[in-house]
Design a protein around this motif. Structure first.
Motif, PDB file in Angstrom:
ATOM      1  N   ILE A  42       0.830  -1.213   0.000  1.00 42.87           N
ATOM      2  CA  ILE A  42       0.000   0.000   0.000  1.00 42.87           C
ATOM      3  C   ILE A  42       0.860   1.256   0.000  1.00 42.87           C
ATOM      4  CG2 ILE A  42      -2.024  -1.102   1.035  1.00 42.87           C
ATOM      5  CD1 ILE A  42      -1.214   0.082   3.736  1.00 42.87           C
ATOM      6  N   ASN A  43       2.163   1.091  -0.120  1.00 48.76           N
ATOM      7  CA  ASN A  43       3.055   2.239  -0.324  1.00 48.76           C
ATOM      8  C   ASN A  43       4.252   1.733  -1.122  1.00 48.76           C
ATOM      9  OD1 ASN A  43       5.436   1.621   1.370  1.00 48.76           O
ATOM     10  ND2 ASN A  43       4.002   1.770   3.090  1.00 48.76           N
ATOM     11  N   MET A  46       6.842  -1.072   0.054  1.00 45.84           N
ATOM     12  CA  MET A  46       6.450  -2.445   0.353  1.00 45.84           C
ATOM     13  C   MET A  46       6.596  -3.341  -0.866  1.00 45.84           C
ATOM     14  SD  MET A  46       3.087  -1.522   2.672  1.00 45.84           S
ATOM     15  CE  MET A  46       2.958  -2.992   3.691  1.00 45.84           C
ATOM     16  N   PHE A  89       3.022  -0.005  13.454  1.00 48.42           N
ATOM     17  CA  PHE A  89       3.133   1.426  13.176  1.00 48.42           C
ATOM     18  C   PHE A  89       2.099   2.196  14.003  1.00 48.42           C
ATOM     19  CE2 PHE A  89       4.794  -0.671   9.250  1.00 48.42           C
ATOM     20  CZ  PHE A  89       6.138  -0.384   9.508  1.00 48.42           C
ATOM     21  N   ALA A  91       1.987   5.043  15.345  1.00 48.31           N
ATOM     22  CA  ALA A  91       1.686   6.457  15.063  1.00 48.31           C
ATOM     23  C   ALA A  91       0.337   6.586  14.367  1.00 48.31           C
ATOM     24  CB  ALA A  91       2.777   7.082  14.202  1.00 48.31           C
ATOM     25  N   ASN A  92      -0.026   5.550  13.613  1.00 47.68           N
ATOM     26  CA  ASN A  92      -1.271   5.608  12.853  1.00 47.68           C
ATOM     27  C   ASN A  92      -2.509   5.255  13.681  1.00 47.68           C
ATOM     28  OD1 ASN A  92       0.806   4.211  10.410  1.00 47.68           O
ATOM     29  ND2 ASN A  92      -0.021   6.281  10.265  1.00 47.68           N
ATOM     30  N   ARG A 111      -5.765  -2.281   6.669  1.00 48.48           N
ATOM     31  CA  ARG A 111      -5.426  -1.769   8.003  1.00 48.48           C
ATOM     32  C   ARG A 111      -6.658  -1.356   8.818  1.00 48.48           C
ATOM     33  NH1 ARG A 111      -0.365   2.107   8.583  1.00 48.48           N
ATOM     34  NH2 ARG A 111      -0.589   1.202  10.666  1.00 48.48           N
ATOM     35  N   ARG A 156      -3.064   9.766   2.095  1.00 46.98           N
ATOM     36  CA  ARG A 156      -3.824   8.963   3.056  1.00 46.98           C
ATOM     37  C   ARG A 156      -4.962   9.750   3.707  1.00 46.98           C
ATOM     38  NH1 ARG A 156      -0.954   4.302   4.552  1.00 46.98           N
ATOM     39  NH2 ARG A 156       0.143   3.578   2.691  1.00 46.98           N
ATOM     40  N   TYR A 184       4.400   9.385   1.759  1.00 46.57           N
ATOM     41  CA  TYR A 184       2.940   9.337   1.703  1.00 46.57           C
ATOM     42  C   TYR A 184       2.260   9.793   2.980  1.00 46.57           C
ATOM     43  CZ  TYR A 184       4.106   5.145   4.185  1.00 46.57           C
ATOM     44  OH  TYR A 184       4.634   4.295   5.123  1.00 46.57           O
ATOM     45  N   HIS A 185       3.019   9.827   4.080  1.00 46.50           N
ATOM     46  CA  HIS A 185       2.506  10.369   5.343  1.00 46.50           C
ATOM     47  C   HIS A 185       3.347  11.602   5.690  1.00 46.50           C
ATOM     48  CE1 HIS A 185       0.723   6.363   7.087  1.00 46.50           C
ATOM     49  NE2 HIS A 185      -0.271   7.182   6.793  1.00 46.50           N
ATOM     50  N   GLY A 273       8.338  -2.125   5.413  1.00 47.27           N
ATOM     51  CA  GLY A 273       6.901  -1.845   5.438  1.00 47.27           C
ATOM     52  C   GLY A 273       6.613  -0.374   5.172  1.00 47.27           C
ATOM     53  N   GLY A 274       7.693   0.405   5.000  1.00 51.44           N
ATOM     54  CA  GLY A 274       7.519   1.836   4.762  1.00 51.44           C
ATOM     55  C   GLY A 274       7.412   2.636   6.038  1.00 51.44           C
ATOM     56  N   GLY A 275       8.086   2.162   7.104  1.00 50.05           N
ATOM     57  CA  GLY A 275       8.029   2.888   8.375  1.00 50.05           C
ATOM     58  C   GLY A 275       9.385   2.992   9.051  1.00 50.05           C
ATOM     59  N   CYS A 279       7.013   6.234  12.989  1.00 50.49           N
ATOM     60  CA  CYS A 279       5.847   5.403  12.658  1.00 50.49           C
ATOM     61  C   CYS A 279       5.547   4.403  13.769  1.00 50.49           C
ATOM     62  CB  CYS A 279       6.081   4.622  11.370  1.00 50.49           C
ATOM     63  SG  CYS A 279       6.318   5.630   9.916  1.00 50.49           S
TER      64      CYS A 279
HETATM   65  N1  ARG Z   1       2.807  -0.074   5.808  1.00 49.00           N
HETATM   66  C1  ARG Z   1       2.250   1.036   6.517  1.00 49.00           C
HETATM   67  C2  ARG Z   1       1.314   1.797   5.615  1.00 49.00           C
HETATM   68  O1  ARG Z   1       1.632   1.940   4.456  1.00 49.00           O
HETATM   69  C3  ARG Z   1       3.332   1.931   7.035  1.00 49.00           C
HETATM   70  C4  ARG Z   1       2.813   3.025   7.921  1.00 49.00           C
HETATM   71  C5  ARG Z   1       3.886   3.975   8.362  1.00 49.00           C
HETATM   72  N2  ARG Z   1       3.425   4.834   9.347  1.00 49.00           N
HETATM   73  C6  ARG Z   1       3.664   6.151   9.416  1.00 49.00           C
HETATM   74  N3  ARG Z   1       3.306   6.811  10.465  1.00 49.00           N
HETATM   75  N4  ARG Z   1       4.233   6.802   8.415  1.00 49.00           N
HETATM   76  O2  ARG Z   1       0.262   2.268   6.020  1.00 49.00           O
END
Ligand code: ARG
Length: 291
Positions: A42-43, A46, A89, A91-92, A111, A156, A184-185, A273-275, A279
């Protein structure tokens, strides 16, 4: 820099920076990457065709947790759930200000179930959670910087969530548009160092958003693209110590020269995983610490 001082007991400021940077002890929520893997994409970071070393991710994450404890912070843990590989992650999971939380709503179905898991944990701690209406991915796209709540959109979180957060918290929201899919975040392209200073990589933002950041943060530290690609901006600051990806070498040096104490960490397996560090970390602001 030698051993960082603990957050509760700030030591005198760096001799190199002009300013004395003061640490404030924080309370963080984290989630062990027990079920971490890359099962979907999803990013752009990954790649589900490459196997993930979950033990390595666990060791790197454990080092991050230890780092926070050594700095004098409190770390709470939410139980990881099977089938939610990105739950590490944290933070999300929410945005918590003054002991009140705005819940999240994820853009991707993969997610979605994390939202309820984080809200349930917060409620069990006695933290009031307001359910989100618009899509928002918590502190991934919301970063509190002094008097402003910086809010990202573009990939997002829905811009409508920005108004929702402003209404709930009464903190003026500054909407920023992200334009590079690798970042992306908001927390992948900008780090809040203290109430008046951020570090960022300007090309990740739209032209108008760049001017907004420049206007609000004239002392902003500019990272290089290399720093940003190493997830150096996915950093966690207590006002003095900045937990930052070791590979972001230019940024680490820049932080030192500006009077911060960089605390380098390696979260390379989580980057699959992109974190990065930020994150994996949700700040619980002014929520009473668990006994
Ligand atoms: N694989 C997760 C996603 O794409 C990574 C989230 C990373 N979190 C962040 N706070 N940037 O949603």
């Amino acid at each position: 820099p030698a051993t960082p001082g603990r957050a509760g007991t700030p030591r005198s400021g760096s001799t190199r920076g002009e300013e004395i940077r003061t640490a404030r002890a924080r309370r963080y929520l984290m989630c062990r990457p027990e079920h971490f893997t890359v099962a979907y994409e999803i990013n752009p970071w990954m790649d589900s065709s490459r196997a993930v070393d979950t033990d390595l991710a666990l060791a790197q994450w454990e080092h991050l947790r230890r780092t926070y404890l050594d700095l004098g912070h409190v770390v709470d843990l939410v139980d990881p759930l099977p089938g939610l590989p990105d739950m590490v992650f944290a933070a999300n999971g929410a945005l918590v200000i003054d002991g009140h939380a705005l819940g999240v709503r994820f853009r991707h179905a993969e997610r979605a179930a994390e939202a309820g898991a984080y809200a349930a944990w917060l409620r069990a701690q006695g933290i009031e959670v307001t359910d989100a209406v618009a899509l928002n991915e918590g502190e991934g796209d919301f970063l509190l910087a002094g008097d402003w709540l910086l809010a990202g959109s573009g990939f997002r979180s829905d811009p409508a969530s920005h108004a929702e957060a402003q209404e709930l918290f009464g903190v003026p929201v500054v909407s920023l548009v992200l334009v590079d899919p690798r970042f992306y975040h908001l927390d992948t392209a900008l780090a809040v160092l203290d109430d008046r200073t951020v570090a960022w990589w300007p090309p990740a933002f739209s032209p108008g958003s760049r001017r907004v950041v420049e206007r609000l943060f004239p002392d902003a530290i500019e990272a290089t693209e290399e720093d940003a690609l190493a997830f150096g901006l996915n950093a966690v600051s207590d006002g003095r110590h900045v937990v930052v990806a070791a590979a972001a070498r230019h940024l680490v040096a820049e932080l030192s020269s500006r009077g911060y104490v960089p605390v380098p960490v390696d979260l390379s397996e989580l980057l699959r995983g992109g974190g990065g560090a930020k994150c994996c970390t949700l700040e619980l602001r002014d929520a009473v610490a668990a006994a």
